[in-house]
Scaffold this active site. Structure first.
Site, PDB file in Angstrom:
ATOM      1  CB  CYS A 135      11.992  41.967   3.233  1.00 14.42           C
ATOM      2  SG  CYS A 135      10.765  42.451   2.000  1.00 14.42           S
ATOM      3  CB  CYS A 139       4.495  38.902   2.708  1.00 10.49           C
ATOM      4  SG  CYS A 139       4.591  40.343   1.610  1.00 10.49           S
ATOM      5  CB  CYS A 142       7.487  35.868   2.866  1.00 11.04           C
ATOM      6  SG  CYS A 142       9.152  35.985   2.207  1.00 11.04           S
ATOM      7  CB  CYS A 369       9.102  30.242  -3.555  1.00  9.95           C
ATOM      8  SG  CYS A 369       8.358  31.830  -3.831  1.00  9.95           S
TER       9      CYS A 369
END
Length: 393
Positions: A135, A139, A142, A369
């Site tokens: 990615c 964040c 995450c 998640c």
């Protein structure tokens, strides 16, 4: 607001050089397949019919071998086999959680790997798919964000994850079986896996168009949800060119906190993002925007945050999805206490917004998640190192 702060690890993704040799049919749009067939000797007058035939074999029946396409002549099948392939990502491993969640490790061209998660529920089966290897965003809550971006996935590698999961679930219809004879095991797609989908817009759009096509996988656009961290320039295009449901990784009610949690906020702050969401062409009560909000202890979970949140989203048809933080090795945050999450949800609910608390799924196999990260890239970094990377040190 300044653009000088680091927002992503790597804004420019390396263009992928497509391999030479046979063309992979998976991932080509109808127009792309038509052009490819004509370029490889199919007469123009026959091209539309051939597209329909091949499309049905690949996306309705799940066939991977041209020889099985019995309504095509033997000679034409041989011609196709010479010029084309039907390939999807390779399933390297599968883990099944105690709650039935399945996590797949899928290998794509170049030996890279992405994770894909299937979540069965009583009334639906949701597949969480990836759009990038790694990615660009960092964040802080995450796990995927601690892995540098390798490259964007192609449309074939994105829709191929859906096909791989249908293989595993045994969901392709059998000859003689009509449509809708049994409930769908894979009924919903969420683009919430590895990567920021709107940094790979064209490939995500083409893959979802294929998934929605009525003569193939045939998923309704309202059963597809794209989650973005807030790539503002692409938000309106998502409604116009894909037409799916939209979710936003929101996670904070002030720019100061969101800058740390979701660094893309330094480029497009909360006010700019909300302006784009208010103008989202599909925002209506029947198609509400989902605001995802991960609950982080003593960071974004106060009563004041809850009240600010409902003020911020005023005028946007929305629901708030509260996500108890899923910890991973070295994570710089902790999950909010359950009483605190319930109190937050109550304030949001009393303000007139649906505020479901998402039940963590697949935690025992690191499939929840924010926990996805290619196994080959997984590193047990110290909490201090991750805090420093996230600008929290």
């Amino acid at each position: 607001m300044t653009d000088s702060a680091p927002i992503t690890q790597d804004v420019m993704t390396i263009p992928r050089k497509l391999p030479e040799g046979p063309v992979n049919i998976v991932g080509l749009t109808r127009d792309g397949l038509r052009d490819a067939l004509i370029a490889n000797g199919t007469p123009e007058k026959q091209a539309k019919m051939r597209v329909n035939q091949i499309w049905q074999w690949v996306y309705w029946w799940g066939v991977r071998d041209f020889e099985a396409m019995t309504n095509l002549s033997k000679a034409y099948r041989a011609q196709l086999a010479e010029k084309f392939v039907i390939e999807i990502p390779e399933m390297v491993s599968k883990q099944v959680s105690a709650d039935g969640t399945r996590k797949y490790l899928a290998r794509i061209a170049g030996g890279h790997e992405v994770e894909v998660v299937y979540i069965p529920e009583t009334d639906r089966g949701t597949l969480c798919i990836s759009s990038q290897v790694g990615c660009t965003l960092t964040c802080s809550f995450c796990h995927t964000g601690t892995q540098k971006l390798v490259r964007n996935l192609t449309a074939g590698e994105i829709v191929g994850q859906v096909m791989m999961a249908r293989d595993d679930l045994g969901e392709w219809p059998k000859p003689g079986e009509g449509a809708g004879e049994k409930p769908r095991l894979l009924s919903n797609i969420v683009l919430m896996g590895m990567g920021e989908p709107l940094y790979n817009f064209d490939n995500v759009r083409d893959a979802m168009k294929i998934a929605m096509d009525g003569e193939g996988i045939s998923l309704s656009r309202r059963r597809i949800t794209l989650s973005t961290s807030g790539v503002v320039p692409e938000i309106a295009k998502t409604a116009e060119e894909i037409g799916c449901m939209l979710a936003v990784s929101f996670h904070a009610t002030t720019d100061e906190v969101r800058d740390k949690l979701v660094p893309i906020n330094k480029k497009w702050n909360i006010a700019t993002l909300l302006e784009a969401l208010k103008a989202y062409p599909k925002a209506s009560n029947s198609e509400r925007i989902t605001f995802e909000y991960v609950m982080l202890k003593d960071v974004n979970d106060s009563d004041e945050d809850a009240r600010r949140l409902v003020q911020l989203i005023k005028g946007i048809p929305a629901k708030i999805n509260l996500i108890p933080f899923n910890e991973w090795p070295g994570a710089p945050h902790q999950r909010s206490d359950w009483e605190r999450i319930e109190r937050f949800a109550d304030i949001v609910y009393k303000a007139g917004y649906a505020s479901p608390i998402r039940t963590p799924r697949g935690e025992d196999i690191m499939a929840a998640c924010g926990q996805l990260k290619s196994a080959t890239e997984r590193q047990r970094k110290s909490r201090k190192a991750i805090e420093a990377e996230a600008g929290m040190g």
